[in-house]
Design a protein around this motif. Structure first.
Motif, PDB file in Angstrom:
ATOM      1  N   LEU A  16       0.864  -1.189   0.000  1.00 56.36           N
ATOM      2  CA  LEU A  16       0.000   0.000   0.000  1.00 56.36           C
ATOM      3  C   LEU A  16       0.894   1.229   0.000  1.00 56.36           C
ATOM      4  CD1 LEU A  16      -3.261   0.724   1.901  1.00 56.36           C
ATOM      5  CD2 LEU A  16      -1.457   2.459   1.792  1.00 56.36           C
TER       6      LEU A  16
ATOM      7  N   LEU B  33     -11.285  -2.849   2.178  1.00 58.88           N
ATOM      8  CA  LEU B  33     -10.493  -3.948   1.594  1.00 58.88           C
ATOM      9  C   LEU B  33     -11.022  -5.286   2.088  1.00 58.88           C
ATOM     10  CD1 LEU B  33      -6.944  -2.399   2.153  1.00 58.88           C
ATOM     11  CD2 LEU B  33      -8.139  -2.614  -0.053  1.00 58.88           C
TER      12      LEU B  33
ATOM     13  N   THR C 298      -9.912   7.708   6.188  1.00 60.16           N
ATOM     14  CA  THR C 298      -8.794   6.768   6.067  1.00 60.16           C
ATOM     15  C   THR C 298      -9.221   5.389   6.570  1.00 60.16           C
ATOM     16  OG1 THR C 298      -7.301   8.626   6.411  1.00 60.16           O
ATOM     17  CG2 THR C 298      -6.344   6.435   6.665  1.00 60.16           C
ATOM     18  N   ASP C 299      -9.890   5.383   7.712  1.00 65.76           N
ATOM     19  CA  ASP C 299     -10.344   4.131   8.322  1.00 65.76           C
ATOM     20  C   ASP C 299     -11.344   3.415   7.404  1.00 65.76           C
ATOM     21  OD1 ASP C 299     -10.197   2.403  10.494  1.00 65.76           O
ATOM     22  OD2 ASP C 299     -12.091   3.145  11.293  1.00 65.76           O
TER      23      ASP C 299
ATOM     24  N   ILE D 257      -9.620   1.869   4.285  1.00 62.00           N
ATOM     25  CA  ILE D 257      -8.857   0.636   4.542  1.00 62.00           C
ATOM     26  C   ILE D 257      -9.819  -0.509   4.891  1.00 62.00           C
ATOM     27  CG2 ILE D 257      -7.012  -0.440   5.916  1.00 62.00           C
ATOM     28  CD1 ILE D 257      -6.109   1.878   4.011  1.00 62.00           C
ATOM     29  N   LYS D 258     -10.911  -0.173   5.597  1.00 60.05           N
ATOM     30  CA  LYS D 258     -11.886  -1.225   5.954  1.00 60.05           C
ATOM     31  C   LYS D 258     -12.635  -1.743   4.736  1.00 60.05           C
ATOM     32  CE  LYS D 258     -12.596  -0.657  10.854  1.00 60.05           C
ATOM     33  NZ  LYS D 258     -12.828   0.530  11.654  1.00 60.05           N
TER      34      LYS D 258
ATOM     35  N   ILE E 171      -1.643  -6.764   4.071  1.00 58.44           N
ATOM     36  CA  ILE E 171      -0.666  -5.850   3.451  1.00 58.44           C
ATOM     37  C   ILE E 171       0.739  -6.190   3.965  1.00 58.44           C
ATOM     38  CG2 ILE E 171       0.050  -3.414   3.362  1.00 58.44           C
ATOM     39  CD1 ILE E 171      -3.084  -2.837   3.569  1.00 58.44           C
TER      40      ILE E 171
ATOM     41  N   ILE F 114      -3.102  -0.054   9.846  1.00 53.91           N
ATOM     42  CA  ILE F 114      -2.549  -1.192   9.097  1.00 53.91           C
ATOM     43  C   ILE F 114      -1.606  -2.058   9.933  1.00 53.91           C
ATOM     44  CG2 ILE F 114      -0.995  -1.759   7.137  1.00 53.91           C
ATOM     45  CD1 ILE F 114      -2.467   0.444   5.602  1.00 53.91           C
TER      46      ILE F 114
ATOM     47  N   THR G  33       0.852   5.350   0.035  1.00 48.91           N
ATOM     48  CA  THR G  33       0.068   6.583   0.165  1.00 48.91           C
ATOM     49  C   THR G  33       0.692   7.659  -0.734  1.00 48.91           C
ATOM     50  OG1 THR G  33       1.322   7.502   2.039  1.00 48.91           O
ATOM     51  CG2 THR G  33      -0.494   6.004   2.572  1.00 48.91           C
TER      52      THR G  33
ATOM     53  N   LEU H 131       3.911  -1.297   3.695  1.00 46.93           N
ATOM     54  CA  LEU H 131       3.232   0.009   3.774  1.00 46.93           C
ATOM     55  C   LEU H 131       4.263   1.089   3.488  1.00 46.93           C
ATOM     56  CD1 LEU H 131       1.029   2.078   4.587  1.00 46.93           C
ATOM     57  CD2 LEU H 131       1.710   1.694   6.984  1.00 46.93           C
TER      58      LEU H 131
ATOM     59  N   THR I 111      -3.101   5.089  -3.189  1.00 44.68           N
ATOM     60  CA  THR I 111      -4.015   6.043  -2.555  1.00 44.68           C
ATOM     61  C   THR I 111      -3.607   7.488  -2.856  1.00 44.68           C
ATOM     62  OG1 THR I 111      -2.946   6.548  -0.427  1.00 44.68           O
ATOM     63  CG2 THR I 111      -3.991   4.389  -0.604  1.00 44.68           C
TER      64      THR I 111
ATOM     65  N   ILE J 136      -2.645   6.067   9.455  1.00 39.63           N
ATOM     66  CA  ILE J 136      -2.692   4.866   8.596  1.00 39.63           C
ATOM     67  C   ILE J 136      -1.803   3.758   9.169  1.00 39.63           C
ATOM     68  CG2 ILE J 136      -0.924   5.536   6.885  1.00 39.63           C
ATOM     69  CD1 ILE J 136      -3.231   4.438   4.835  1.00 39.63           C
TER      70      ILE J 136
END
Ligand code: NDP
Ligand code: 8X3
Length: 252
Positions: free
Chosen positions: A6, A74, A67-68, A71-72, A81, A123, A8, A84, A32, A119
């Motif tokens: 992932l 996924l 952000t939460d 990611i949720k 992951i 993660i 950012t 990161l 992202t 993040i």
């Protein structure tokens, strides 16, 4: 089996170059950023050129809720992951503290420091549970040195350095690598953002010298992530040959 990274801030510069090189070297990607069109373009480019699988998530990393939720969203294999890359970040404004623009400071600290923490908080528990993973924080020469009119940006990157070191200690028991990379001047959209869209001022930053380019940093990230399991590169400081410190340049 392909690994999952992932990244950012993959819509431009270092993040985009890193996405391209990792996709070509065995990673499936979660990319992202806030600019949805650019995420779509990069997704198509990666799929066409490398065949890697890609998911793009459009959100503002300063917003914990966004952000939460992103990611949720996924599911399946994408949750696990492996890598990161905390790259999203910016400098805005170039004033001394006594003339500083509060909104500029908020943008830098909320993105470079709080966004990175948000993040990582979301993660890293998965990495802890799996006892495996690698987190690479994009710091800067500004995390090692200081220059006038850069107090908030240098402060934010010094914070990244401290956070990186603390995370490395905290994640040691779980075998998770934590690294940083600290570039000098890289020719990306960075200066255009710092000078709030003033292209001439941005171009002047690179005038008369050869800066680094985003692929230079991406190649170094590839080197870091391809070391054997027992090797962790803690930090890489990478400068253009034409730059010897945050303040010393060779211009011709
Ligand atoms: P760019 O401006 O080209 O890229 C910055 C990336 O960060 C963009 O993809 C942008 O995406 C993303 N980003 C910025 N703010 C947010 C936000 N609030 N939410 C989500 N994503 C965000 O610059 P660089 O590639 O140069 O910068 C990448 C990193 O490298 C930064 O952390 C920077 O501090 C660091 N760095 C840069 C150096 C340089 O000289 N260029 C030197 C040393 C370190 P979007 O706008 O789509 O949200
Ligand atoms: C960007 C490099 O020197 O402009 O992090 O702070 S510098």
């Amino acid at each position: 089996m392909r690994k999952i990274a992932l990244i950012t801030g993959a819509t431009s510069g270092i993040g985009k170059a890193t996405a391209l090189i990792l996709a070509a070297n065995g990673y499936d990607l979660i990319i992202t950023g806030r600019r949805e069109e650019l995420l779509k373009d990069l997704t198509s480019e990666i799929i066409k050129d490398t065949g890697a699988a890609v998911i793009s998530l459009c959100f503002d990393i300063r917003d914990l809720n966004q952000t939460d939720l992103a990611i949720k969203s996924l599911s399946g294999n994408w949750i696990a992951i492996d890598l990161l890359i905390n790259n999203a970040g910016l400098a805005v404004g170039i004033e001394p503290v006594h003339e500083g623009v509060i909104d500029d400071w908020d943008r830098m600290i909320d993105t470079n420091v709080k966004g990175l923490l948000y993040i990582s908080r979301i993660i890293s528990p998965g990495m802890v549970a799996r006892e495996s993973g690698h987190i690479i924080n994009i710091s800067s020469i500004a995390g090692h040195e200081i220059y006038p009119n850069g107090a908030a940006y240098c402060g934010s990157k010094h914070a990244v350095k401290a956070i990186t070191k603390a995370m490395r200690m905290e994640l040691l028991p779980y075998g998770i690598k934590v690294s940083s990379i600290s570039p000098g001047m890289v020719n990306t959209e960075f200066s255009l953002v710092r000078f709030k869209g003033d292209q001439t001022r941005a171009d002047n930053v690179y005038k008369g010298l050869t800066p680094l380019y985003a692929p230079d940093i991406a190649e170094s990230i590839l080197f870091m992530v391809t070391r054997p399991p027992h090797v962790n590169i803690e930090d890489l400081v990478i400068m253009p040959t034409d730059q010897a410190s945050a303040r010393d340049y060779r211009r011709r």
